[in-house]
Design a protein around this motif. Structure first.
Motif: not given
Lengths: 222, 48
Positions: A60, A79, A83, A149
């Motif tokens: 991520t 990403a 997650v 992130g």
């Protein structure tokens, strides 16, 4: 090498075989060990799940940086998918930790630094989903979640290093596994890692197709 | 049958169910991909 659907399904099948083989080894063939008895068998789930979770959050971080650099939505898909997978694997790490804690110490919660750290990490990444849900504009959503992130990743090394920084119930070195047991644990990590590769491919492909589907429907005026 | 044989069988059932569920999701992905190809073809005809 492009990951096609057939290759991705092969990866899934390999992961299925590896994890099944490992489960047979550590549930049926391995004997109980000293001190921990049979409860050590939980480690074969408890060791790979946070590691795959940390790996997912690292992907991520990388994808978020790539999105901010290129503004290509493929990186945002990667990403956010990563997650989601990391969140599930971290949740499994907490759950297997609870099961072991109950078996070993007759309690499901201890104020252990590592338990607290991974729980905080889990909440931090829960915030990632809230952030994505709160923003409607796709560009703004992707940029904001990429920044989130990157910042949220600070909790990963903090969780990993927590046993070194504070006194913890989690051992730093060996937990008394034989080399064969260690090999099976490593194989479980590998099995879950390739499952992660499949899930990442699936999540990112699904999001890319949904975006394309939305655009085509918009073009068609439906 | 020992307790761990029972646990192993239960774990295998769960693990197989998870994998089969993932494979069923994969079929949905294929259908979505086919739908997009159809829409792509229609928009291609419109553009002509």
């Amino acid at each position: 090498m492009k990951l096609t659907r057939t290759r991705a399904l092969s990866i899934l099948f390999i992961s299925y075989c590896i994890v099944s083989f490992c489960m047979y080894r550590f549930l049926i063939l391995f004997p109980p060990i000293e001190i921990l008895g049979d409860s050590y068998r939980l480690f074969f789930f408890h060791i790979p799940t946070p590691l795959v979770g940390f790996f997912a959050f690292t992907v991520t971080l990388f994808s978020s940086l790539m999105y901010l650099r290129t503004k290509n939505f493929i990186w945002d898909d990667m990403a956010s998918s990563s997650v989601e997978i990391g969140f599930v694997f971290s949740g499994l790490a907490i759950a297997t930790g609870w099961a072991f804690s109950y078996e070993a110490w007759n309690t499901i919660w201890s104020w252990d630094p590592k338990v607290m750290a991974i729980f905080v990490l889990w909440l931090v990444y829960l915030g990632y989903f809230s952030l994505r849900r709160a923003i409607d504009n796709p560009q703004k959503r992707a940029s904001s979640s990429a920044v989130y992130g990157i910042v949220a990743y600070l909790s990963v090394p903090l969780t990993y290093m927590s046993t070194r920084m504070w006194t913890s119930l989690h051992p730093e070195g060996s937990i008394g596994l034989t080399s064969e047991m260690g090999m099976v644990a490593a194989l479980m990590v590998f099995g879950f890692l390739i499952l992660y590769v499949y899930l990442l491919w699936f999540g990112a492909t699904y999001k890319r197709l949904m975006r394309k589907y939305g655009l085509l429907m918009q073009e068609a005026g439906i | 049958m020992t307790a761990f044989t029972t646990i192993f069988i239960t774990a295998m059932i769960f693990w197989t169910a998870i994998i089969l569920y993932i494979v069923s999701l994969d079929k949905k992905l294929r259908r979505l991909s086919e739908k997009i190809s159809q829409l792509d073809a229609i928009s291609g005809i419109d553009n002509d």
